[in-house]
Design a protein around this motif. Structure first.
Motif, PDB file in Angstrom:
ATOM      1  N   ALA A 185       0.840  -1.193   0.000  1.00 22.73           N
ATOM      2  CA  ALA A 185       0.000   0.000   0.000  1.00 22.73           C
ATOM      3  C   ALA A 185       0.869   1.236   0.000  1.00 22.73           C
ATOM      4  CB  ALA A 185      -1.002  -0.022   1.146  1.00 22.73           C
ATOM      5  N   ALA A 186       0.666   2.115   0.973  1.00 22.82           N
ATOM      6  CA  ALA A 186       1.292   3.428   0.904  1.00 22.82           C
ATOM      7  C   ALA A 186       2.787   3.393   1.200  1.00 22.82           C
ATOM      8  CB  ALA A 186       0.592   4.353   1.899  1.00 22.82           C
ATOM      9  N   HIS A 187       3.505   4.325   0.552  1.00 25.19           N
ATOM     10  CA  HIS A 187       4.926   4.490   0.799  1.00 25.19           C
ATOM     11  C   HIS A 187       5.282   5.965   0.672  1.00 25.19           C
ATOM     12  CE1 HIS A 187       4.664   0.234  -0.386  1.00 25.19           C
ATOM     13  NE2 HIS A 187       5.744   0.053   0.326  1.00 25.19           N
ATOM     14  N   GLY A 188       6.138   6.477   1.534  1.00 30.28           N
ATOM     15  CA  GLY A 188       6.529   7.864   1.421  1.00 30.28           C
ATOM     16  C   GLY A 188       7.757   8.194   2.241  1.00 30.28           C
ATOM     17  N   PHE A 189       8.451   9.289   1.845  1.00 31.90           N
ATOM     18  CA  PHE A 189       9.683   9.687   2.515  1.00 31.90           C
ATOM     19  C   PHE A 189      10.025  11.113   2.086  1.00 31.90           C
ATOM     20  CE2 PHE A 189      14.249   9.198   3.678  1.00 31.90           C
ATOM     21  CZ  PHE A 189      14.093   8.536   4.896  1.00 31.90           C
ATOM     22  N   ILE A 190      10.690  11.870   2.955  1.00 32.65           N
ATOM     23  CA  ILE A 190      11.171  13.200   2.592  1.00 32.65           C
ATOM     24  C   ILE A 190      12.260  13.064   1.526  1.00 32.65           C
ATOM     25  CG2 ILE A 190      12.474  15.202   3.416  1.00 32.65           C
ATOM     26  CD1 ILE A 190      11.161  14.853   6.126  1.00 32.65           C
ATOM     27  N   SER A 191      12.190  13.906   0.510  1.00 33.27           N
ATOM     28  CA  SER A 191      13.269  13.930  -0.484  1.00 33.27           C
ATOM     29  C   SER A 191      14.132  15.187  -0.368  1.00 33.27           C
ATOM     30  CB  SER A 191      12.694  13.812  -1.902  1.00 33.27           C
ATOM     31  OG  SER A 191      11.782  14.857  -2.182  1.00 33.27           O
ATOM     32  N   SER A 192      13.596  16.260   0.223  1.00 35.80           N
ATOM     33  CA  SER A 192      14.363  17.493   0.406  1.00 35.80           C
ATOM     34  C   SER A 192      13.698  18.349   1.485  1.00 35.80           C
ATOM     35  CB  SER A 192      14.426  18.276  -0.905  1.00 35.80           C
ATOM     36  OG  SER A 192      15.124  19.491  -0.758  1.00 35.80           O
ATOM     37  N   PRO A 193      14.514  18.939   2.384  1.00 38.78           N
ATOM     38  CA  PRO A 193      15.966  18.835   2.575  1.00 38.78           C
ATOM     39  C   PRO A 193      16.402  17.407   2.923  1.00 38.78           C
ATOM     40  CG  PRO A 193      15.074  20.714   3.780  1.00 38.78           C
ATOM     41  CD  PRO A 193      13.907  19.899   3.328  1.00 38.78           C
ATOM     42  N   THR A 194      17.692  17.175   2.867  1.00 37.09           N
ATOM     43  CA  THR A 194      18.228  15.825   3.058  1.00 37.09           C
ATOM     44  C   THR A 194      17.831  15.262   4.420  1.00 37.09           C
ATOM     45  OG1 THR A 194      20.128  16.429   1.710  1.00 37.09           O
ATOM     46  CG2 THR A 194      20.316  14.419   3.033  1.00 37.09           C
ATOM     47  N   PRO A 195      17.111  14.139   4.458  1.00 31.06           N
ATOM     48  CA  PRO A 195      16.696  13.545   5.732  1.00 31.06           C
ATOM     49  C   PRO A 195      17.707  12.521   6.239  1.00 31.06           C
ATOM     50  CG  PRO A 195      15.644  12.381   3.945  1.00 31.06           C
ATOM     51  CD  PRO A 195      16.534  13.432   3.303  1.00 31.06           C
ATOM     52  N   ARG A 196      17.476  12.046   7.448  1.00 28.73           N
ATOM     53  CA  ARG A 196      18.245  10.901   7.945  1.00 28.73           C
ATOM     54  C   ARG A 196      17.993   9.695   7.055  1.00 28.73           C
ATOM     55  NH1 ARG A 196      17.391  10.536  14.550  1.00 28.73           N
ATOM     56  NH2 ARG A 196      18.088  12.675  15.043  1.00 28.73           N
ATOM     57  N   GLN A 197      19.039   8.916   6.859  1.00 32.39           N
ATOM     58  CA  GLN A 197      18.927   7.687   6.090  1.00 32.39           C
ATOM     59  C   GLN A 197      19.394   6.512   6.952  1.00 32.39           C
ATOM     60  OE1 GLN A 197      17.704   7.340   3.106  1.00 32.39           O
ATOM     61  NE2 GLN A 197      17.828   9.325   2.084  1.00 32.39           N
ATOM     62  N   PRO A 198      18.817   5.320   6.754  1.00 28.34           N
ATOM     63  CA  PRO A 198      19.251   4.164   7.537  1.00 28.34           C
ATOM     64  C   PRO A 198      20.731   3.873   7.350  1.00 28.34           C
ATOM     65  CG  PRO A 198      17.868   3.489   5.680  1.00 28.34           C
ATOM     66  CD  PRO A 198      17.773   4.977   5.774  1.00 28.34           C
ATOM     67  N   GLY A 199      21.428   3.653   8.467  1.00 27.23           N
ATOM     68  CA  GLY A 199      22.861   3.383   8.422  1.00 27.23           C
ATOM     69  C   GLY A 199      23.260   2.434   9.532  1.00 27.23           C
ATOM     70  N   GLN A 200      24.518   2.473   9.904  1.00 23.23           N
ATOM     71  CA  GLN A 200      25.032   1.551  10.911  1.00 23.23           C
ATOM     72  C   GLN A 200      24.420   1.810  12.287  1.00 23.23           C
ATOM     73  OE1 GLN A 200      27.013  -1.174  10.235  1.00 23.23           O
ATOM     74  NE2 GLN A 200      26.457  -0.516   8.165  1.00 23.23           N
ATOM     75  N   GLY A 201      24.002   3.047  12.531  1.00 21.42           N
ATOM     76  CA  GLY A 201      23.340   3.337  13.798  1.00 21.42           C
ATOM     77  C   GLY A 201      22.024   2.594  13.933  1.00 21.42           C
TER      78      GLY A 201
END
Length: 295
Positions: free
Chosen positions: A18-34
């Protein structure tokens, strides 16, 4: 075929599509090692491959005890995964863009969130009591995906990087899916403004303009100025039928003819194992949250 296998597959499907969404600008946090360290490999792998997913889908991938995983805050992505930290000033206008991969009826807002307490500071900067409706094409509502926010003076609360985030929050209660993404910023005494330049498409359509922070909520679905304590409360479970002594969950390996969701989870735990029961429980439970816009 075991009857619970189809239910498990369906439950997993409900929270993964179903639904999907995310900020594209300004640069948001992205999944990483944290995120990987806090929430585990499976959550990290899922979000790394598709950061447009929902909170409930990520919760299904939690394995074992993860006491440092704050899934309801920026979808679990911690400050250690922050990319750019913006310097903003009181009154600065920030153009924002959101990418919606698939719409679904919901409500949304953009707020300043204090990281240490996971609470909203003041009023939402912008809010919608109808957002990403399936009955109306996204092309007819540019304000859903391209809009401006005006920064309040939060210099006392957000002086240092990691103190606060701008959080975009979209909740689709009919399908129990919630979307979050965060922008890291700080606000000091000097001039700031590393926000990207606004585009011509950023002006919202007048026929579907979002509500500014000064507008009174139109319905009980919109957030109030005071954010409740972040203590989850279980949602009401609709009872399919009242179990009887002869059809109670857990009696043998045959699925009872009548049961509640809770008794079905108990039956699954006894007959399919705790892992399966936990996955189904996470899939069907509505996780209440201070910004979930639910009465």
């Amino acid at each position: 075929m075991k009857s619970y296998s189809a239910v498990v597959a369906l439950a997993g499907l409900v929270s993964s599509v179903a639904a999907h969404g995310f900020i594209s600008s300004p640069t948001p946090r992205q999944p990483g090692q944290g995120l990987k360290a806090a929430c585990g490999d499976q959550v990290y792998n899922q979000q790394s491959s598709d950061h447009f997913g929902n909170v409930q889908g990520a919760l299904q991938n939690l394995q074992g005890s993860q006491p440092d995983c704050r899934m309801w805050h920026c979808k679990g992505v911690p400050f250690s995964d922050a990319g750019e930290v913006f310097d903003y000033t009181p009154g600065q206008v920030i153009p924002m863009k959101v990418e919606i991969r698939a719409p679904h009826d919901g409500v949304a807002n953009v707020s300043i969130v204090k990281v240490s307490s996971d609470t909203v500071i003041g009023q939402p900067l912008i809010s919608w009591d109808q957002y990403a409706l399936t009955s109306s094409p996204l092309s007819q509502h540019p304000d859903w995906t391209s809009f401006d926010i005006k920064m309040p003076d939060v210099s006392s609360e957000c002086a240092k990087a990691g103190d606060c985030v701008i959080q975009w929050y979209w909740d689709a209660p009919k399908i129990s899916q919630t979307y979050e993404s965060c922008i890291d910023f700080k606000m000091g005494g000097g001039s700031g403004g590393s926000a990207p330049s606004p585009s011509a498409s950023a002006a919202p359509a007048s026929s579907a303009a979002p509500k500014p922070s000064s507008a009174a909520p139109a319905t009980s679905a919109t957030p109030t100025a005071t954010v409740p304590a972040a203590t989850p409360t279980p949602s009401k479970v609709e009872e399919v039928a009242t179990p009887t002594a002869s059809s109670g969950a857990g009696e043998g390996s045959t699925l009872p003819k009548s049961f509640t969701i809770d008794s079905f989870i108990t039956w699954l735990r006894a007959n399919a194992g705790s892992d399966t029961a936990t996955k189904v429980s996470r899939a069907v439970a509505e996780r209440a949250h201070p910004r979930a816009f639910r009465v």
